[in-house]
Design a protein around this motif. Structure first.
Motif, PDB file in Angstrom:
ATOM      1  N   VAL A  86       0.859  -1.186   0.000  1.00  0.00           N
ATOM      2  CA  VAL A  86       0.000   0.000   0.000  1.00  0.00           C
ATOM      3  C   VAL A  86       0.889   1.227   0.000  1.00  0.00           C
ATOM      4  CG1 VAL A  86      -1.754   1.300   1.254  1.00  0.00           C
ATOM      5  CG2 VAL A  86      -1.836  -1.205   1.245  1.00  0.00           C
ATOM      6  N   PHE A  87       0.792   1.987  -1.093  1.00  0.00           N
ATOM      7  CA  PHE A  87       1.557   3.216  -1.244  1.00  0.00           C
ATOM      8  C   PHE A  87       0.595   4.387  -1.101  1.00  0.00           C
ATOM      9  CE2 PHE A  87       3.676   0.085  -4.116  1.00  0.00           C
ATOM     10  CZ  PHE A  87       4.739  -0.182  -3.267  1.00  0.00           C
ATOM     11  N   CYS A  88       0.896   5.281  -0.179  1.00  0.00           N
ATOM     12  CA  CYS A  88       0.017   6.400   0.118  1.00  0.00           C
ATOM     13  C   CYS A  88       0.585   7.691  -0.445  1.00  0.00           C
ATOM     14  CB  CYS A  88      -0.148   6.553   1.626  1.00  0.00           C
ATOM     15  SG  CYS A  88      -0.784   5.068   2.444  1.00  0.00           S
TER      16      CYS A  88
ATOM     17  N   ASP B 251       2.692   0.906   3.660  1.00  0.00           N
ATOM     18  CA  ASP B 251       4.085   0.659   3.321  1.00  0.00           C
ATOM     19  C   ASP B 251       4.932   1.904   3.062  1.00  0.00           C
ATOM     20  OD1 ASP B 251       4.229  -2.343   3.260  1.00  0.00           O
ATOM     21  OD2 ASP B 251       2.524  -1.981   1.930  1.00  0.00           O
ATOM     22  N   ARG B 252       4.489   2.801   2.194  1.00  0.00           N
ATOM     23  CA  ARG B 252       5.316   3.949   1.810  1.00  0.00           C
ATOM     24  C   ARG B 252       4.433   5.177   1.656  1.00  0.00           C
ATOM     25  NH1 ARG B 252       9.702   2.083  -1.541  1.00  0.00           N
ATOM     26  NH2 ARG B 252      10.501   4.196  -1.471  1.00  0.00           N
ATOM     27  N   PHE B 253       5.059   6.356   1.737  1.00  0.00           N
ATOM     28  CA  PHE B 253       4.342   7.626   1.682  1.00  0.00           C
ATOM     29  C   PHE B 253       5.051   8.589   0.744  1.00  0.00           C
ATOM     30  CE2 PHE B 253       3.600   5.495   5.604  1.00  0.00           C
ATOM     31  CZ  PHE B 253       2.239   5.590   5.776  1.00  0.00           C
ATOM     32  N   PHE B 254       4.262   9.257  -0.101  1.00  0.00           N
ATOM     33  CA  PHE B 254       4.799  10.170  -1.103  1.00  0.00           C
ATOM     34  C   PHE B 254       3.882  11.376  -1.236  1.00  0.00           C
ATOM     35  CE2 PHE B 254       5.633   5.767  -2.383  1.00  0.00           C
ATOM     36  CZ  PHE B 254       7.014   5.761  -2.419  1.00  0.00           C
ATOM     37  N   ASP B 255       4.424  12.475  -1.763  1.00  0.00           N
ATOM     38  CA  ASP B 255       3.528  13.550  -2.183  1.00  0.00           C
ATOM     39  C   ASP B 255       3.028  13.165  -3.576  1.00  0.00           C
ATOM     40  OD1 ASP B 255       5.327  14.508  -4.191  1.00  0.00           O
ATOM     41  OD2 ASP B 255       6.301  15.823  -2.741  1.00  0.00           O
ATOM     42  N   ARG B 256       2.062  13.891  -4.103  1.00  0.00           N
ATOM     43  CA  ARG B 256       1.448  13.508  -5.385  1.00  0.00           C
ATOM     44  C   ARG B 256       2.464  13.420  -6.527  1.00  0.00           C
ATOM     45  NH1 ARG B 256      -3.877  13.260  -4.912  1.00  0.00           N
ATOM     46  NH2 ARG B 256      -4.672  14.258  -3.053  1.00  0.00           N
TER      47      ARG B 256
END
Length: 129
Positions: free
Chosen positions: A87-89, A106-111
């Protein structure tokens, strides 16, 4: 309930949970033709646990509190279905990201970074070639 076929299991597809059409279009623009993008805002639309297993990964928009609760999605996936699909957020503030971390996202990013990193995930999850 019919068991998924080998052919269904080998299809490359991923989920995008958002109502942000601009982001959906940007993600689609970098999606290879052999991959299918499934856009929804209701986790239950994806089906039962064995249907959810057919997706290689999920992308969750953490700014969608008005439409769906990302915490409910990750809890259903991890606790109810007991599935470890990546799951990438993207989006969201630090508080929701911390809560999602605790719920085992699992991971976090900006758009913008999500768009940039997506080709890497296609390569990483392209097993079965």
């Amino acid at each position: 309930m019919a068991a998924p076929t080998i052919e269904q299991r080998m299809k490359r597809k991923y989920v995008v949970m958002t109502t942000d059409l601009a982001t959906v279009e940007r993600l689609a623009a970098v999606t290879p033709p052999e991959w299918a993008q499934v856009v929804c805002t209701d986790f239950e639309e994806l089906g039962e646990w064995d249907d959810v297993l057919l997706f290689r990964f999920l992308l969750l928009d953490l700014d969608e509190w008005e439409v769906f609760d990302p915490l409910d999605v990750i809890r259903a996936l991890r606790m109810q279905y007991q599935i470890n699909t990546p799951v990438f957020c993207f989006g969201g503030d630090e508080d929701i990201q911390d809560e999602m971390r605790m719920a085992r996202a699992d991971r976090f990013f900006d758009r913008d970074e999500m768009i940039e990193r997506l080709p890497e995930f296609f390569r990483q999850y392209a097993w079965g070639e």
